[in-house]
Design a protein around this motif. Sequence first.
Motif, PDB file in Angstrom:
ATOM      1  N   LEU A  97     -37.119 -45.942 -43.982  1.00  0.00           N
ATOM      2  CA  LEU A  97     -38.339 -45.278 -43.518  1.00  0.00           C
ATOM      3  C   LEU A  97     -38.234 -44.870 -42.059  1.00  0.00           C
ATOM      4  O   LEU A  97     -38.515 -43.731 -41.698  1.00  0.00           O
ATOM      5  N   TRP A  98     -37.886 -45.835 -41.213  1.00  0.00           N
ATOM      6  CA  TRP A  98     -37.658 -45.596 -39.798  1.00  0.00           C
ATOM      7  C   TRP A  98     -36.466 -46.432 -39.385  1.00  0.00           C
ATOM      8  O   TRP A  98     -35.941 -47.213 -40.175  1.00  0.00           O
ATOM      9  N   GLU A  99     -36.076 -46.261 -38.147  1.00  0.00           N
ATOM     10  CA  GLU A  99     -35.056 -47.162 -37.618  1.00  0.00           C
ATOM     11  C   GLU A  99     -35.625 -48.577 -37.607  1.00  0.00           C
ATOM     12  O   GLU A  99     -36.678 -48.829 -37.019  1.00  0.00           O
ATOM     13  N   GLY A 100     -34.966 -49.467 -38.320  1.00  0.00           N
ATOM     14  CA  GLY A 100     -35.401 -50.853 -38.346  1.00  0.00           C
ATOM     15  C   GLY A 100     -36.299 -51.211 -39.503  1.00  0.00           C
ATOM     16  O   GLY A 100     -36.673 -52.378 -39.653  1.00  0.00           O
ATOM     17  N   VAL A 101     -36.676 -50.212 -40.337  1.00  0.00           N
ATOM     18  CA  VAL A 101     -37.595 -50.485 -41.449  1.00  0.00           C
ATOM     19  C   VAL A 101     -37.054 -49.845 -42.732  1.00  0.00           C
ATOM     20  O   VAL A 101     -36.767 -48.642 -42.752  1.00  0.00           O
ATOM     21  N   VAL A 102     -36.924 -50.653 -43.784  1.00  0.00           N
ATOM     22  CA  VAL A 102     -36.518 -50.136 -45.092  1.00  0.00           C
ATOM     23  C   VAL A 102     -37.588 -50.522 -46.112  1.00  0.00           C
ATOM     24  O   VAL A 102     -38.374 -51.446 -45.893  1.00  0.00           O
ATOM     25  N   ALA A 103     -37.602 -49.791 -47.214  1.00  0.00           N
ATOM     26  CA  ALA A 103     -38.572 -50.074 -48.275  1.00  0.00           C
ATOM     27  C   ALA A 103     -37.864 -50.073 -49.615  1.00  0.00           C
ATOM     28  O   ALA A 103     -36.907 -49.317 -49.839  1.00  0.00           O
ATOM     29  N   VAL A 104     -38.356 -50.932 -50.521  1.00  0.00           N
ATOM     30  CA  VAL A 104     -37.825 -51.004 -51.882  1.00  0.00           C
ATOM     31  C   VAL A 104     -38.992 -50.783 -52.841  1.00  0.00           C
ATOM     32  O   VAL A 104     -39.730 -51.720 -53.163  1.00  0.00           O
ATOM     33  N   PRO A 105     -39.190 -49.554 -53.313  1.00  0.00           N
ATOM     34  CA  PRO A 105     -40.264 -49.305 -54.287  1.00  0.00           C
ATOM     35  C   PRO A 105     -39.799 -49.681 -55.698  1.00  0.00           C
ATOM     36  O   PRO A 105     -38.883 -49.072 -56.239  1.00  0.00           O
ATOM     37  N   LEU A 106     -40.435 -50.662 -56.285  1.00  0.00           N
ATOM     38  CA  LEU A 106     -40.042 -51.136 -57.615  1.00  0.00           C
ATOM     39  C   LEU A 106     -40.952 -50.543 -58.684  1.00  0.00           C
ATOM     40  O   LEU A 106     -42.167 -50.494 -58.526  1.00  0.00           O
ATOM     41  N   VAL A 107     -40.338 -50.083 -59.764  1.00  0.00           N
ATOM     42  CA  VAL A 107     -41.067 -49.519 -60.886  1.00  0.00           C
ATOM     43  C   VAL A 107     -40.538 -50.141 -62.165  1.00  0.00           C
ATOM     44  O   VAL A 107     -39.327 -50.190 -62.384  1.00  0.00           O
ATOM     45  N   GLY A 108     -41.435 -50.634 -63.008  1.00  0.00           N
ATOM     46  CA  GLY A 108     -41.006 -51.228 -64.272  1.00  0.00           C
ATOM     47  C   GLY A 108     -40.925 -52.740 -64.202  1.00  0.00           C
ATOM     48  O   GLY A 108     -41.314 -53.373 -63.207  1.00  0.00           O
ATOM     49  N   THR A 109     -40.399 -53.322 -65.264  1.00  0.00           N
ATOM     50  CA  THR A 109     -40.306 -54.775 -65.367  1.00  0.00           C
ATOM     51  C   THR A 109     -39.245 -55.327 -64.435  1.00  0.00           C
ATOM     52  O   THR A 109     -38.156 -54.760 -64.298  1.00  0.00           O
ATOM     53  N   LEU A 110     -39.571 -56.422 -63.791  1.00  0.00           N
ATOM     54  CA  LEU A 110     -38.645 -57.076 -62.867  1.00  0.00           C
ATOM     55  C   LEU A 110     -38.108 -58.341 -63.529  1.00  0.00           C
ATOM     56  O   LEU A 110     -38.832 -59.328 -63.685  1.00  0.00           O
ATOM     57  N   ASP A 111     -36.835 -58.319 -63.943  1.00  0.00           N
ATOM     58  CA  ASP A 111     -36.228 -59.492 -64.571  1.00  0.00           C
ATOM     59  C   ASP A 111     -35.110 -60.027 -63.680  1.00  0.00           C
ATOM     60  O   ASP A 111     -34.875 -59.540 -62.576  1.00  0.00           O
ATOM     61  N   SER A 112     -34.406 -61.050 -64.179  1.00  0.00           N
ATOM     62  CA  SER A 112     -33.372 -61.697 -63.366  1.00  0.00           C
ATOM     63  C   SER A 112     -32.254 -60.739 -62.979  1.00  0.00           C
ATOM     64  O   SER A 112     -31.807 -60.706 -61.829  1.00  0.00           O
ATOM     65  N   ALA A 113     -31.798 -59.945 -63.949  1.00  0.00           N
ATOM     66  CA  ALA A 113     -30.695 -59.016 -63.679  1.00  0.00           C
ATOM     67  C   ALA A 113     -31.091 -57.988 -62.634  1.00  0.00           C
ATOM     68  O   ALA A 113     -30.339 -57.682 -61.703  1.00  0.00           O
ATOM     69  N   ARG A 114     -32.280 -57.443 -62.784  1.00  0.00           N
ATOM     70  CA  ARG A 114     -32.735 -56.416 -61.846  1.00  0.00           C
ATOM     71  C   ARG A 114     -32.992 -57.017 -60.467  1.00  0.00           C
ATOM     72  O   ARG A 114     -32.739 -56.386 -59.449  1.00  0.00           O
ATOM     73  N   THR A 115     -33.530 -58.237 -60.437  1.00  0.00           N
ATOM     74  CA  THR A 115     -33.770 -58.894 -59.160  1.00  0.00           C
ATOM     75  C   THR A 115     -32.474 -59.076 -58.388  1.00  0.00           C
ATOM     76  O   THR A 115     -32.422 -58.901 -57.175  1.00  0.00           O
ATOM     77  N   GLN A 116     -31.407 -59.415 -59.105  1.00  0.00           N
ATOM     78  CA  GLN A 116     -30.116 -59.590 -58.460  1.00  0.00           C
ATOM     79  C   GLN A 116     -29.646 -58.288 -57.827  1.00  0.00           C
ATOM     80  O   GLN A 116     -29.132 -58.269 -56.704  1.00  0.00           O
TER      81      GLN A 116
END
Length: 279
Positions: free
Chosen positions: A160-179
């Motif tokens: 987003l900016w220097e020093g700031v990142v974002a992770v927009p998650l869409v859908g089901t969050l399971d163990s594999a995806r979390t990793q």
Amino acid sequence: MAVERASERLVELLTRDDAVQDQWVSAVAASLGGRISRAELERELTELYQALQQALGKGGLDWRDEAYSEVRALLVELSRNRARHGFTPTETAISVFACKDVLEPTGDSSAEDVTAYLQLARLFDALGLFTIEAYARTREEIISAQAEQLLELSTPVIKLWEGVVAVPLVGTLDSARTQVVMEKLLQSLVEWESEHAIIDITGVPAVDTEVAQHLLKTVVAARLMGAECTISGIRPQIAQTLVALGVQFGDIVTKATLADALRHVLQLGGARPVGGGER
């Protein structure tokens, strides 16, 4: 008739009639509807035809024999090519079974030829099954690779900016995806030297105890890298669910919307103009 004599007789039949190979190619070409060029089919089946002749002469009718190693390798290559190009298992197996049809005895065939053909039919049945198994393994590999690619695409990390990142998650969050999320987030924190990360779960349909634990693990991993995380997208329904489940995020900052999370990071002074400051 002994198996050895049957294989010898079969080699004689294969080498005596020059039209067998052409008929085999024509039969396979007709079944595939022109989706593979005649030249490509001729190359594939000529190699297979020659390897089969050599194997019959050296190893008899046992397709598991070392003499059939080239035949098996060619069938695996054929199966993988068919699977990658979207052909069905039946269309793939026809490439083997069509030769059996071409060699089928006629009314004036001798008893010796008929017996040899019956031995050949068993051999081609075994090779056909081997081909389908190789096809199935390739399809599983393709599906697995596609699933991994989709997983990568569904978990982007945005600067987003220097020093700031974002992770927009869409859908089901399971163990594999979390990793995957955790690995990509940590890598991005190092690459972009970010001190703040926003994990937005607005697009996550439901948050239960398991999903909450996955989020906590991701936040803890980011903290170990020296970055603070803010979780946004905590809608009223999700908040009520988490309270009912007794899930607590402790000192982790949570916000209702992504805009609130962005405002929070700006107030902390963690965002810098892009290109500003030392990386």
